[in-house]
Design a protein around this motif. Structure first.
Motif, PDB file in Angstrom:
ATOM      1  N   GLN A 107      45.135  44.715  54.167  1.00 56.32           N
ATOM      2  CA  GLN A 107      45.458  45.248  55.487  1.00 56.32           C
ATOM      3  C   GLN A 107      44.765  44.401  56.546  1.00 56.32           C
ATOM      4  OE1 GLN A 107      43.912  49.203  55.281  1.00 56.32           O
ATOM      5  NE2 GLN A 107      41.803  48.584  55.627  1.00 56.32           N
ATOM      6  N   VAL A 108      45.297  44.445  57.748  1.00 52.68           N
ATOM      7  CA  VAL A 108      44.707  43.725  58.872  1.00 52.68           C
ATOM      8  C   VAL A 108      43.825  44.700  59.637  1.00 52.68           C
ATOM      9  CG1 VAL A 108      45.169  42.453  60.990  1.00 52.68           C
ATOM     10  CG2 VAL A 108      46.684  42.191  59.018  1.00 52.68           C
ATOM     11  N   ALA A 109      42.601  44.286  59.911  1.00 54.64           N
ATOM     12  CA  ALA A 109      41.662  45.133  60.655  1.00 54.64           C
ATOM     13  C   ALA A 109      41.187  44.388  61.894  1.00 54.64           C
ATOM     14  CB  ALA A 109      40.473  45.490  59.772  1.00 54.64           C
ATOM     15  N   LYS A 110      40.923  45.135  62.950  1.00 52.91           N
ATOM     16  CA  LYS A 110      40.353  44.544  64.162  1.00 52.91           C
ATOM     17  C   LYS A 110      38.840  44.522  64.009  1.00 52.91           C
ATOM     18  CE  LYS A 110      44.006  46.099  67.246  1.00 52.91           C
ATOM     19  NZ  LYS A 110      44.334  46.902  68.417  1.00 52.91           N
ATOM     20  N   VAL A 111      38.256  43.357  64.281  1.00 55.62           N
ATOM     21  CA  VAL A 111      36.814  43.183  64.166  1.00 55.62           C
ATOM     22  C   VAL A 111      36.272  42.746  65.520  1.00 55.62           C
ATOM     23  CG1 VAL A 111      34.980  41.918  62.992  1.00 55.62           C
ATOM     24  CG2 VAL A 111      37.063  42.520  61.743  1.00 55.62           C
ATOM     25  N   SER A 112      35.276  43.470  66.015  1.00 54.36           N
ATOM     26  CA  SER A 112      34.647  43.106  67.285  1.00 54.36           C
ATOM     27  C   SER A 112      33.608  42.020  67.050  1.00 54.36           C
ATOM     28  CB  SER A 112      33.972  44.322  67.911  1.00 54.36           C
ATOM     29  OG  SER A 112      34.928  45.298  68.227  1.00 54.36           O
ATOM     30  N   THR A 113      33.680  40.957  67.839  1.00 53.64           N
ATOM     31  CA  THR A 113      32.710  39.872  67.772  1.00 53.64           C
ATOM     32  C   THR A 113      32.169  39.624  69.178  1.00 53.64           C
ATOM     33  OG1 THR A 113      34.332  38.128  68.166  1.00 53.64           O
ATOM     34  CG2 THR A 113      34.004  38.801  65.877  1.00 53.64           C
ATOM     35  N   VAL A 114      31.216  38.751  69.281  1.00 49.90           N
ATOM     36  CA  VAL A 114      30.655  38.394  70.578  1.00 49.90           C
ATOM     37  C   VAL A 114      31.726  37.787  71.477  1.00 49.90           C
ATOM     38  CG1 VAL A 114      28.922  36.951  71.723  1.00 49.90           C
ATOM     39  CG2 VAL A 114      28.394  38.019  69.535  1.00 49.90           C
ATOM     40  N   LYS A 115      32.654  37.070  70.876  1.00 46.31           N
ATOM     41  CA  LYS A 115      33.716  36.409  71.633  1.00 46.31           C
ATOM     42  C   LYS A 115      34.938  37.307  71.873  1.00 46.31           C
ATOM     43  CE  LYS A 115      32.448  31.853  69.971  1.00 46.31           C
ATOM     44  NZ  LYS A 115      32.897  30.643  69.281  1.00 46.31           N
ATOM     45  N   GLY A 116      34.875  38.541  71.434  1.00 45.95           N
ATOM     46  CA  GLY A 116      36.001  39.463  71.619  1.00 45.95           C
ATOM     47  C   GLY A 116      36.469  40.044  70.306  1.00 45.95           C
ATOM     48  N   ILE A 117      37.671  40.514  70.310  1.00 41.93           N
ATOM     49  CA  ILE A 117      38.231  41.126  69.111  1.00 41.93           C
ATOM     50  C   ILE A 117      39.094  40.102  68.374  1.00 41.93           C
ATOM     51  CG2 ILE A 117      39.843  42.880  68.277  1.00 41.93           C
ATOM     52  CD1 ILE A 117      38.942  44.646  70.554  1.00 41.93           C
TER      53      ILE A 117
END
Length: 155
Positions: free
Chosen positions: A35-45
């Motif tokens: 599945q595709v998941a959204k991951v929050s990073t310092v540079k955005g999602i």
């Protein structure tokens, strides 16, 4: 049953009995495994592909099944020797999938999933596998996956 395999450098023959065999639940199809998941990073999602709940459930069910067969008649002396001595043994794996119906389901994603689960359980590197044979059958009453692992012997 003795089988012979042609490899690039000669013939490989297979011992008559596997040192490990197991009966596992059917793995999910390839489209249900990730599945595709959204991951929050310092540079955005960003979007990241990861295992689905169906794949995680299969892995968990397979590990519990393997716990039960640990006491069964497997050649743990050979498995431990391969693991402990880091022998570069060539292995042959036979996987049989028993689907509930003929359907359009393929085996390719299931092969990798089953190999990963079994070799993680055995604590062996699946790079030892030099040959894999898979087959697809129909069993509406008892869908399952069966795996057997043997050593290949060179000529």
């Amino acid at each position: 049953m003795l089988r012979t395999f042609l490899a690039s450098k000669g013939e490989w023959s297979l011992p008559s009995s596997p040192f490990f065999h197991a009966r596992l639940p059917l793995p999910p199809g390839i489209t249900q495994s990730y599945q595709v998941a959204k991951v929050s990073t310092v540079k955005g999602i960003r979007h990241q592909i990861g295992p689905s709940r169906a794949l995680q459930r299969f892995q968990q069910d397979a590990f519990f099944t393997l716990l039960d067969i640990r006491k069964a008649d497997q050649d743990w002396a050979l498995i431990n020797t391969i693991r402990d001595t880091r022998c570069r043994v060539s292995l042959y794996v036979e996987i049989k999938f028993f689907f509930p119906s003929q359907g359009k389901r393929n085996m390719s994603g299931g092969i990798d999933t089953v190999l990963d689960v079994v070799f993680t359980w055995l604590e062996l590197n699946n790079s030892l596998v030099k040959s894999v044979t898979s087959a697809k059958f129909v069993d509406a009453e008892d869908p399952r996956c069966e795996i057997a692992v043997c050593c290949l012997v060179g000529k």
